[in-house]
Scaffold this motif. Structure first.
Motif, PDB file in Angstrom:
ATOM      1  N   GLU A   1     -17.899   6.331  -7.249  1.00 35.77           N
ATOM      2  CA  GLU A   1     -17.233   5.424  -6.321  1.00 35.77           C
ATOM      3  C   GLU A   1     -16.344   6.238  -5.383  1.00 35.77           C
ATOM      4  O   GLU A   1     -15.763   7.243  -5.771  1.00 35.77           O
ATOM      5  CB  GLU A   1     -16.408   4.400  -7.096  1.00 35.77           C
ATOM      6  CG  GLU A   1     -16.188   3.136  -6.304  1.00 35.77           C
ATOM      7  CD  GLU A   1     -15.683   1.975  -7.163  1.00 35.77           C
ATOM      8  OE1 GLU A   1     -15.721   2.076  -8.398  1.00 35.77           O
ATOM      9  OE2 GLU A   1     -15.239   0.980  -6.567  1.00 35.77           O
ATOM     10  N   ASP A   2     -16.293   5.774  -4.148  1.00 33.53           N
ATOM     11  CA  ASP A   2     -15.496   6.473  -3.145  1.00 33.53           C
ATOM     12  C   ASP A   2     -14.011   6.143  -3.356  1.00 33.53           C
ATOM     13  O   ASP A   2     -13.618   4.990  -3.227  1.00 33.53           O
ATOM     14  CB  ASP A   2     -15.963   5.995  -1.757  1.00 33.53           C
ATOM     15  CG  ASP A   2     -15.255   6.709  -0.625  1.00 33.53           C
ATOM     16  OD1 ASP A   2     -14.310   7.476  -0.914  1.00 33.53           O
ATOM     17  OD2 ASP A   2     -15.632   6.489   0.536  1.00 33.53           O
ATOM     18  N   PRO A   3     -13.195   7.125  -3.705  1.00 35.94           N
ATOM     19  CA  PRO A   3     -11.791   6.829  -4.009  1.00 35.94           C
ATOM     20  C   PRO A   3     -11.050   6.225  -2.807  1.00 35.94           C
ATOM     21  O   PRO A   3     -10.128   5.423  -2.968  1.00 35.94           O
ATOM     22  CB  PRO A   3     -11.195   8.191  -4.374  1.00 35.94           C
ATOM     23  CG  PRO A   3     -12.291   9.182  -4.329  1.00 35.94           C
ATOM     24  CD  PRO A   3     -13.509   8.557  -3.758  1.00 35.94           C
ATOM     25  N   ALA A   4     -11.507   6.593  -1.622  1.00 34.11           N
ATOM     26  CA  ALA A   4     -10.820   6.105  -0.424  1.00 34.11           C
ATOM     27  C   ALA A   4     -11.184   4.653  -0.111  1.00 34.11           C
ATOM     28  O   ALA A   4     -10.382   3.901   0.425  1.00 34.11           O
ATOM     29  CB  ALA A   4     -11.158   6.994   0.766  1.00 34.11           C
ATOM     30  N   THR A   5     -12.435   4.257  -0.430  1.00 31.09           N
ATOM     31  CA  THR A   5     -12.864   2.886  -0.172  1.00 31.09           C
ATOM     32  C   THR A   5     -13.469   2.281  -1.437  1.00 31.09           C
ATOM     33  O   THR A   5     -14.682   2.300  -1.624  1.00 31.09           O
ATOM     34  CB  THR A   5     -13.926   2.813   0.954  1.00 31.09           C
ATOM     35  OG1 THR A   5     -14.823   3.921   0.781  1.00 31.09           O
ATOM     36  CG2 THR A   5     -13.344   2.829   2.326  1.00 31.09           C
ATOM     37  N   PRO A   6     -12.637   1.753  -2.304  1.00 30.08           N
ATOM     38  CA  PRO A   6     -13.141   1.121  -3.526  1.00 30.08           C
ATOM     39  C   PRO A   6     -14.132   0.013  -3.157  1.00 30.08           C
ATOM     40  O   PRO A   6     -13.961  -0.640  -2.128  1.00 30.08           O
ATOM     41  CB  PRO A   6     -11.890   0.527  -4.171  1.00 30.08           C
ATOM     42  CG  PRO A   6     -10.728   1.229  -3.542  1.00 30.08           C
ATOM     43  CD  PRO A   6     -11.168   1.653  -2.177  1.00 30.08           C
TER      44      PRO A   6
END
Ligand code: GDP
Ligand code: ZN
Length: 313
Positions: free
Chosen positions: A57-62
């Motif tokens: 998962e992209d930490p910046a865009t959950p």
């Protein structure tokens, strides 16, 4: 995290986070990391509903992420995609193929069921026949054909999405399992799923539609949760199939995937080289004469055998 593929189109996949707690549905929109995933070569589409994948998962865009690996596939149900000239994955890791038919509008087509069942056998997945619209009368002797399907080992469920008949039995069947629903368009697959999954189906449907950019809508399959007394079940809804060309087998091994033919294979006078069409001492033709193999099934076998021998889809 480990996730379950719910739906995919245009290389955007909706996956369900399996590490989310019980009853907590959490979906993530994913792309495949890099251009290729190991283990998906040769298919029209790389992933199908029911696949297990590893997601970063992209930490910046959950809520957004990348698919980095495909889990081992227990089985897959495919159809040959004529446009793409390659097999198209409809579902992965399923316990049952629910072959939906109707007695009328559209008319009952036992030959089409035979095609679906052959593909299910080839994939090593139990086939089940679901006769929807069971309240309708038919010109054909549907009961006689269904009895024979049941005799050779395919459970038959008579249901009606309209009257609600048989839906409890169908719910019990799918509870705790993964199933894929297939059939011609118009037999009532969507109606059945709405009756089975209710609001949940709508929610997932809307979610997936959000990511559809139009063009792939008709080829998309979606995994829907079905609440049942036996716990949650999972049913994969597939686009209506007009024509199904068996995929993966050759003319000479087709008989193995006609369940009631299989035990006779190799026992004909000409052994494994028997084509079961004209040869003397053919055990399969003898079984047809004796009524052990239904004439319709044999007819389906001959047609499919021809198609496979010609190699023309
Ligand atoms: P799908 O193409 O297989 O998804 O079929 P739909 O769910 O769209 O249904 C096709 C048509 O059949 C619709 O007009 C439905 O209202 C109708 N239909 C669905 N289930 C039943 C049923 O149990 N009985 C009757 N008489 N009609 C039904
Ligand atoms: Zn033979």
């Amino acid at each position: 995290m480990t996730a379950l593929v719910v739906s995919g189109s245009n290389n955007i996949f909706i996956v369900e986070d399996l590490s989310a707690g019980d009853g907590q549905k959490r979906y993530v929109e994913c792309r495949i990391k890099g251009k290729v995933l190991k283990g998906v070569e040769g298919f029209y589409n790389p992933l199908a509903p029911g696949d297990r994948v590893e997601v970063e998962e992209d930490p910046a865009t959950p809520g957004k992420g990348q698919i980095v690996a495909l889990g081992e596939r227990k089985n897959s149900f495919v159809r040959f995609n004529q446009k793409g000239q390659s097999p198209q994955l409809l579902a992965a890791n399923v316990d049952l193929v629910l072959c939906v038919a109707s007695p009328a509008s559209p008319p009952f087509r036992p030959r089409f069921l035979d095609r679906l069942l052959v593909q299910a056998e080839y994939s090593g997945i139990q086939g089940v026949i679901v006769l929807n619209k069971c309240e309708l009368e038919s010109d054909l002797d549907v009961a006689e054909r269904l009895e024979d399907f049941n005799r050779i080992g395919y459970p038959v469920f008579r249901v009606s999405a309209r009257t609600g008949d048989g839906l409890d039995a169908l719910k019990n069947l799918v509870g705790g399992k993964f199933s894929v629903m297939v059939g011609q368009s118009g037999v009532g697959k969507s109606s059945l799923l709405n009756a089975l999954a209710g609001d949940l189906a709508l929610r997932v449907g809307e979610l997936c539609q959000k990511y559809d950019r139009g063009s792939h809508t008709t080829t998309r399959a979606t995994l829907l949760p079905v609440p049942t007394p036996e716990g949650l079940g999972w049913v994969i809804d597939t686009p209506g199939i007009r024509r199904l060309v068996p995929h993966g087998m050759g003319a000479n091994d087709l008989a193995l995937y006609f369940r009631e033919f299989a035990p006779l294979v190799g026992r004909c006078t000409f052994g494994l080289s028997c084509t079961h069409q004209t040869e003397p001492g053919c055990k399969i033709m003898e079984a047809v004469d004796a009524g052990v193999i239904h004439e319709d099934r044999y007819e389906s076998f001959l047609r499919l055998r021809d198609e496979l021998a010609q190699g023309t889809p």
